[in-house]
Design an enzyme around this catalytic site. Structure first.
Site, PDB file in Angstrom:
ATOM      1  N   GLY A   1       0.834  -1.201   0.000  1.00  0.00           N
ATOM      2  CA  GLY A   1       0.000   0.000   0.000  1.00  0.00           C
ATOM      3  C   GLY A   1       0.861   1.241   0.000  1.00  0.00           C
TER       4      GLY A   1
ATOM      5  N   MET B   1       5.161   2.695   1.543  1.00  0.00           N
ATOM      6  CA  MET B   1       6.457   2.322   2.119  1.00  0.00           C
ATOM      7  C   MET B   1       7.124   3.551   2.699  1.00  0.00           C
ATOM      8  SD  MET B   1       8.757   0.212   2.916  1.00  0.00           S
ATOM      9  CE  MET B   1      10.307   0.650   3.693  1.00  0.00           C
ATOM     10  N   GLU B   2       7.643   3.402   3.944  1.00  0.00           N
ATOM     11  CA  GLU B   2       8.084   4.536   4.748  1.00  0.00           C
ATOM     12  C   GLU B   2       9.507   4.993   4.502  1.00  0.00           C
ATOM     13  OE1 GLU B   2       8.739   0.795   7.405  1.00  0.00           O
ATOM     14  OE2 GLU B   2       7.294   1.488   5.917  1.00  0.00           O
ATOM     15  N   ASN B   3      10.065   4.801   3.292  1.00  0.00           N
ATOM     16  CA  ASN B   3      11.425   5.255   3.016  1.00  0.00           C
ATOM     17  C   ASN B   3      11.651   6.624   3.670  1.00  0.00           C
ATOM     18  OD1 ASN B   3      11.554   3.115   0.837  1.00  0.00           O
ATOM     19  ND2 ASN B   3      10.071   4.509  -0.079  1.00  0.00           N
TER      20      ASN B   3
ATOM     21  N   HIS C   1       0.066   6.565   9.148  1.00  0.00           N
ATOM     22  CA  HIS C   1       0.835   5.342   9.426  1.00  0.00           C
ATOM     23  C   HIS C   1       2.281   5.505   8.969  1.00  0.00           C
ATOM     24  CE1 HIS C   1       1.080   0.786   9.608  1.00  0.00           C
ATOM     25  NE2 HIS C   1       2.119   1.054   8.828  1.00  0.00           N
ATOM     26  N   GLU C   2       2.473   5.978   7.737  1.00  0.00           N
ATOM     27  CA  GLU C   2       3.825   6.080   7.188  1.00  0.00           C
ATOM     28  C   GLU C   2       4.632   7.198   7.857  1.00  0.00           C
ATOM     29  OE1 GLU C   2       4.763   3.652   5.395  1.00  0.00           O
ATOM     30  OE2 GLU C   2       2.738   2.867   5.166  1.00  0.00           O
TER      31      GLU C   2
ATOM     32  N   HIS D   1       6.067   6.053  11.074  1.00  0.00           N
ATOM     33  CA  HIS D   1       7.272   5.247  10.846  1.00  0.00           C
ATOM     34  C   HIS D   1       8.548   6.093  10.848  1.00  0.00           C
ATOM     35  CE1 HIS D   1       6.129   1.149  10.190  1.00  0.00           C
ATOM     36  NE2 HIS D   1       5.326   1.398   9.173  1.00  0.00           N
TER      37      HIS D   1
ATOM     38  N   GLU E   1       5.561  -1.936  12.647  1.00  0.00           N
ATOM     39  CA  GLU E   1       4.223  -1.939  12.057  1.00  0.00           C
ATOM     40  C   GLU E   1       3.098  -1.774  13.078  1.00  0.00           C
ATOM     41  OE1 GLU E   1       4.046  -1.328   9.169  1.00  0.00           O
ATOM     42  OE2 GLU E   1       5.924  -2.037   8.320  1.00  0.00           O
TER      43      GLU E   1
END
Length: 828
Positions: free
Chosen positions: A254, A256-258, A290-291, A294, A313
């Site tokens: 969905g 990604m927290e790069n 959410h991201e 992170h 997570e």
């Protein structure tokens, strides 16, 4: 301490879109703790062109040995080295189409095909882009350069510090990153556009392919709000100078927290007021929150190894709900948390084939399997339980202590328990290890006798054969009666004084466990449900537990249906949504059975009573959850062929074809109803709309709709269509997920998977998380014969990384089969 540790990577990449390869060169500054002449790094699908090591101002002759099976390269040196050194490697890799590593994504702009390059390195795919120590604990800094075509823009974690032309190309050089793990590194090359704003000193950008940036305005606002919220909550400033939110056309996950460059599916970042639903708006907010969470939990402080994935997570899941609820209280997001998180967590963890939150991980295949409802949902729920137990202030103080103590480093679950235990002076470690170190959760059985409540715990399982581990939990117990609430830590059997009247265990559903009442207590609670003297959350939990008790054969299906009648005047979204979902599940599961019509009539009656209060169109000032409920009820009634619903849906669809107008929240429900009751002509209209859809959200909605028809020839056509070039790999699962809930389609899915398995694996690539979704799709089956057939097939066609999902799928089929067999006898 590792023998060889990376300190800094200087890496240059040059992607080639003509042959979908990339050239790379890197210099890795390393520290060698003891003399060695062998250095092993991770690398996969990379061709090494040259390598050498510089040590003590001389070049050491080096030979590279590649091990494709272990995804490693070993550098063999002509002599032993110690202390500081630099590894130099030139290499070539593939811009693959498997959505992992450094990969390509195709899209159209003004009718022309375009490509961009992007990365997805979590969990263990940075090694597909460059040789590295591809483990969370091997943190280092990164200096990235990208040599790209002049019409392209380059993006990485940090801001650009220089740009210069080299022939027909441009060399972008980015600032040095903070010390971080390889899985958080990010690279992108393509024709992008952006909009920006600032939060304090941080530059925030939303980045899209050309022509879509107007759909990024809502996400820009959300990003600014949530970044500010988390900085205040954690009392630690976001440490990078910029934060990019990047919409990628092809993306397996969905989001990604790069660090500093978060990537998203377009459906989870882009919002079109004309076609995007309330559900989409709320989902965008939740995933962005959410991201961003992170950036602290995962990026600033990273787990030492993947067994503690939940530290990333679960916290992001829990904190996202906290943030969204704080900024948008009118969305009732903690109530929705029960649907989005607790439902999935309780469901998966009721299987013998579940796994602990803190789970042993040995290989990349193991890592990919645990990105599931345990690491996200159950973990988020036990954090809610913990915060409720120690109090929000102590929880927040403990998190601050944990983040400050381990910032720019790695941590374990024990480190977190130490911080929270110190802040609260509660037995956090003792209690929480019973929740994260063992599989499953308890069911509390409660009995009223002799002016006392007697409570005992045991492990809850949907399929129990007496051979599974039983388990014992330290439970923060909360029991509400008419005039008081009793709280205590339950370690063994508990007795509570209680004279008479109703009582509710797990008050407010803060605990991650189920409750089984005796018949008298349940009758008393039925009255409270009707009178709404207990909260909507408690009304939800009573029903939710009854569904599980019914599936596990601890109460009969008739007893379950009888209790549901207590909810006929219910008006709360979270309660009704759970009931609707459950009744639909039982209806699909029972298709073809002699008692199917009885369930259909029950559902029609129950759903119509809800619809009468809602109607087709929203009223002024109604809560957003009403729109969600309305869509659910309309879709459900359409599937039951309610004549009035079908007629109105057809009229609204005809108007859409004529004018292009249809309320965003009604698009999904209307498409569902007209397809369920449609013919070949309707199918062609849906297909035509799909091909002209202006957004990915609308495309996915219409693609799923193609799985709703009742004509098996049309459904077979849909299955063939999913493997065509017209369907993105990331979306292939969507029609499958819908078709298995279609009585006419579910029997087609497994034969299609068998026939196309090799092609599906080739398209996804081994290790792609989407492959597990395909395996899990057949869990709706309810035949022991089918269970044996599926097991036999995957024994012959084994794919690493699907073992856990397969075991869970087979167990669910057995549970379904046992339920059908028992209910068949009961209702015959």
């Amino acid at each position: 301490m590792r023998q060889v540790s990376p300190i800094n990577y200087q890496i240059e990449f040059e992607p080639n879109f003509d042959n979908f390869t990339f050239r790379g060169s890197e210099k890795i500054a390393i520290k060698v703790s003891s003399p060695t002449n062998k250095i092993t790094l991770h690398a996969a699908e990379i061709e090494i062109k040259q390598c050498s090591i510089s040590w003590n101002n001389k070049i050491i002759k080096t030979r590279a040995i590649v091990n494709e099976k272990t995804e490693e390269i070993t550098l063999v040196l002509a002599q032993k080295i110690n202390g500081n050194a630099t590894i130099s490697i030139d290499f070539i890799g593939q811009l693959n189409d498997k959505l992992v590593g450094f990969y390509r994504s195709k899209y159209k702009f003004n009718g022309k095909e375009k490509y961009l390059a992007t990365t997805q390195f979590e969990a263990a795919d940075a090694r597909r882009a460059f040789p590295c120590w591809d483990e969370p604990e091997a943190k280092a800094t990164f200096d990235v350069s990208l040599l790209v075509n002049k019409n392209h823009t380059a993006i990485s974690n940090m801001p650009v510090i220089s740009k210069r032309n080299i022939g027909k190309k441009t060399l972008y050089h980015f600032d040095t990153t903070p010390i971080m793990s390889t899985y958080l590194l990010y690279l992108a090359v393509g024709e992008f556009e952006s909009i920006s704003t600032k939060s304090g000193k941080t530059l925030i950008r939303v980045i899209t392919t050309k022509g879509k940036i107007s759909q990024g305005r809502l996400s820009l606002e959300f990003t600014k709000q949530f970044l500010s919220y988390f900085e205040k909550y954690f009392k630690i400033a976001y440490p990078l100078p910029k934060l990019d939110m990047i919409a990628i056309p092809d993306f397996a996950s969905g989001a990604m927290e790069n660090w500093g460059a978060i990537t998203f599916r377009e459906t989870i970042l882009l919002y079109d007021p004309k076609t995007s639903s309330t559900e989409t708006k709320q989902h965008i907010a939740e995933v962005i929150a959410h991201e961003i969470a992170h950036q602290w939990f995962g990026n600033l402080v990273t787990m030492k190894w993947w067994n503690d994935l939940w530290l990333n997570e679960s916290f992001a899941t829990f904190m996202a709900t906290k943030a969204v609820d704080a900024l948008y209280p009118e969305w009732d997001f903690w109530d929705q948390f029960l649907i989005s998180e607790m439902t999935g967590g309780l469901s998966l963890d009721s299987l013998k084939s579940s796994h602990p939150i803190d789970v042993p991980v040995k290989s990349p295949a193991d890592v990919r399997q645990i990105f599931d409802e345990i690491s996200y949902n159950k973990g988020g729920c036990v954090l809610m339980m913990l915060e409720n137990f120690i109090g929000p202030d102590n929880f927040r103080k403990g998190l601050y202590s944990y983040l400050k103590k381990h910032e720019y480093a790695n941590a374990t679950t024990e480190d977190l328990w130490d911080s929270l235990g110190s802040a609260s002076r509660q037995p956090v470690r003792q209690m929480m290890n019973t929740w994260v170190r063992q599989v499953g959760y308890p069911v509390i059985k409660v009995k009223a006798e002799n002016s006392r409540l007697k409570l005992t715990q045991s492990r809850f399982l949907l399929e129990s054969n007496g051979k599974s581990k039983t388990g014992k939990w330290i439970i923060p117990l909360s029991v509400r009666t008419k005039d008081r609430t009793v709280t205590k830590l339950m370690k063994g059997p508990v007795t509570i004084p209680h004279k008479s009247g109703w009582f509710k265990v797990n008050d407010g559903q803060k605990g991650f466990y189920r409750v089984k009442y005796d018949n008298n207590a349940l009758d008393e609670l039925g009255i409270q449900v009707e009178d709404k003297t207990i909260s909507n959350v408690d009304r939800w939990s009573i029903h939710h537990d009854l569904v599980a008790l019914c599936l596990s054969k601890q109460i009969s299906f008739r007893e379950y249906l009888d209790f549901v009648r207590h909810y006929e005047n219910e008006d709360d979204y979270v309660v009704l949504s759970d009931i609707i979902s459950s009744l639909n599940f039982f209806y699909i599961l029972s298709s073809g059975e002699a008692f199917w019509d009885e369930i259909k009539e029950f559902n029609l009656d129950f759903f119509n009573k809800i619809f009468v209060k809602l109607g087709w169109d929203k009223s002024e000032g109604e809560r957003s959850t009403v729109a969600l409920l309305r869509g659910q009820v309309i879709s459900s009634l359409g599937r039951l062929k309610d004549k009035d619903i079908v007629k109105e849906a057809q009229a609204r669809f005809a108007n859409l074809l004529k004018t292009g107008k249809l309320e965003p929240d009604l698009r999904g429900p209307v498409y569902s109803v007209i397809s369920w009751n449609g013919d070949a002509s309707t199918y062609q209209k849906i297909l035509s709309l799909y091909r002209k859809a202006p957004t990915q959200e609308e495309m996915v909605r219409l693609l799923s709709t193609l799985a709703n028809f009742q004509d098996k020839k049309l459904l077979s056509k849909t299955l063939a269509f999913t493997l065509s070039k017209e369907v993105r790999t990331q979306n292939l699962f969507q029609p499958i997920a819908r078709m298995v809930t279609n009585p006419q389609g579910k029997e087609l899915v497994w034969p299609w998977i068998k026939q196309n398995w090799r092609g599906i694996v080739t398209r996804f690539g081994v290790g792609n998380p989407l492959l597990n979704r395909i395996v899990g799709s057949v869990s709706i089956e309810s035949s022991m014969e089918k269970e044996r057939e599926i097991k036999k097939f995957f024994t012959k066609h084994h794919v690493p990384g699907t073992e856990m999902k397969l075991a869970q799928t087979l167990e669910r089929i057995r549970i379904n089969s046992n339920f059908i067999e028992t209910t068949r006898k009961e209702l015959s």
